[in-house]
Scaffold this active site. Structure first.
Site, PDB file in Angstrom:
ATOM      1  N   ALA A  36      49.660  27.831  25.885  1.00  0.00           N
ATOM      2  CA  ALA A  36      48.265  28.252  25.684  1.00  0.00           C
ATOM      3  C   ALA A  36      48.034  29.652  26.264  1.00  0.00           C
ATOM      4  CB  ALA A  36      47.320  27.242  26.335  1.00  0.00           C
ATOM      5  N   GLU A  50      39.748  54.810  55.393  1.00  0.00           N
ATOM      6  CA  GLU A  50      39.140  56.093  55.767  1.00  0.00           C
ATOM      7  C   GLU A  50      38.195  55.890  56.947  1.00  0.00           C
ATOM      8  OE1 GLU A  50      39.212  54.524  52.873  1.00  0.00           O
ATOM      9  OE2 GLU A  50      38.829  55.845  51.170  1.00  0.00           O
TER      10      GLU A  50
END
Ligand code: AOF
Ligand code: ZN
Length: 355
Positions: free
Chosen positions: A279, A57
């Site tokens: 894991a 912007e």
């Protein structure tokens, strides 16, 4: 007021600007912005070019100068309302005199959100959600990471058809074809950290860099992260100066991801061995799986994933199959599977009852 055709066209252009492949991936989202006048003509464009540079912007407003007064800003992400590396776009749009803002994806970052409300309070017309799916897809990793406050984890592995990543004697070079390895390097390059365990470094001594099809190391490299309590023996390739390396002195996936998140990393490419993969899977910390499957059988050897403590078929970790493609051709052909670990119910044929 619903979005007009001109605003829709401007949003498609803003998405194009946001998707610029030249913009380096980093901790920031991909964002594009187009300013149009009341007749739908383009006044100026802006795109975000990486962390620390002006937001899309702000870039569009700078290009438009005083012509931004009364304009409509069409932007792929809800304008931010915070001061981070740069200032709040909500205030920049207000002070430029923009009349209307149309955005696609709501800001997923709680620290920066609130721009739409701020703009409305300032008298600007705001419309959210235009082509939101496209914008969200563009920033899927960023959206996930800022919402969950941890990196998105892609677990990548290569295995034979029977799920072996190494033969019985420990040899593992090369399970996958050259074409598959080149493809895996392309995916590595889209992530910002490659994570393995100390065991993999000790046994395989990988360099963990992103290389092109000629095996040349590319200029921009993800962080190399090695986790575990064992020391990395000196002289290992992961310690060379081809890329930055960090040693994470933990076996806990949560701790490792928290550390990488604190270092601004949002997309982890998990390339560890079977123990590390197990894991992460058991901790529920695998968000996407990319598997290269070679048309070969070993019948014995190291499995791609270690023990998941699953004793019966009903407890299998079910995966959603999102994509299957052939990478390479002829003798080079491997399958690439992309899977999502969200659990889906087995069909009766899969449940084992018929056997
Ligand atoms: C961007 N580019 O074009 C827009 C963003 O650290 P900062 O100051 O760059 O702020 C980053 C946050 O700003 C980001 O998480 C997102 O919520 C918001 N909007 N960010 O990098 C942009 N519009
Ligand atoms: Zn902003």
């Amino acid at each position: 007021m619903a979005a007009s055709d001109a605003e829709r066209r401007a949003m498609l252009r803003a998405l194009e600007l946001a998707a610029d492949p030249e913009v380096p991936l980093g901790p920031n989202p991909r964002v594009g912005c187009v300013l149009i006048d009341a007749a739908g003509r383009v006044i100026a464009e802006g795109r975000h070019r990486g962390a620390g540079t002006p937001h899309a912007e702000a870039a569009a407003l700078a290009a438009a100068g005083s012509a931004a007064r009364g304009a409509t800003a069409v932007v792929t992400l809800e304008p931010c309302d915070h001061t981070g590396r740069t200032g709040p776009c909500s205030l920049a749009l207000l002070s430029a005199g923009v009349r209307r803002v149309v955005f696609a994806q709501p800001d997923a970052n709680p620290a920066a959100a609130g721009g739409a409300d701020r703009l409305r309070a300032g008298g600007v017309e705001v419309e959210g959600g235009l082509l939101a799916e496209k914008a969200t897809a563009l920033n899927r990793v960023w959206s996930f990471a800022v919402q969950h406050r941890r990196p998105f984890v892609t677990w990548k592995f290569a295995a034979t058809l029977d799920g072996r990543s190494a033969a019985a004697d420990g040899t593992s070079r090369w399970v996958s074809s050259r074409a598959a390895r080149v493809d895996a390097h392309r995916l590595r390059g889209l992530c910002d950290a490659i994570l393995v365990g100390t065991g993999t470094v000790e046994v395989d001594d990988p360099q963990l860099t992103v290389r092109d099809e000629h095996d040349d190391v590319l200029p921009r490299q993800p962080l190399r992260a090695v986790m575990g309590l064992r020391a990395v023996p000196p002289g290992r390739r992961v310690l060379d100066d081809a890329a930055e390396t960090v040693l994470l002195r933990t076996r806990d996936p949560w701790v490792a991801l928290a550390d990488l998140w604190a270092r601004d990393h949002q997309h982890v490419f998990l390339e560890g061995g079977p123990t590390l993969a197990a894991a992460f899977l058991q901790a529920g910390l695998v968000d996407e799986i990319v598997a290269y499957v070679a048309p070969a059988l070993l019948g014995a050897g190291q499995p791609a994933v270690g023990d998941l403590c699953i004793g019966t078929i009903a407890d299998a970790l079910r995966l959603e199959l999102c994509e299957v493609v052939t990478v390479g051709a002829g003798a080079e052909a491997n399958a690439r599977l992309v899977l999502n670990p969200s659990r889906s119910e087995p069909t009766p044929a899969e449940s084992g009852k018929e056997r």
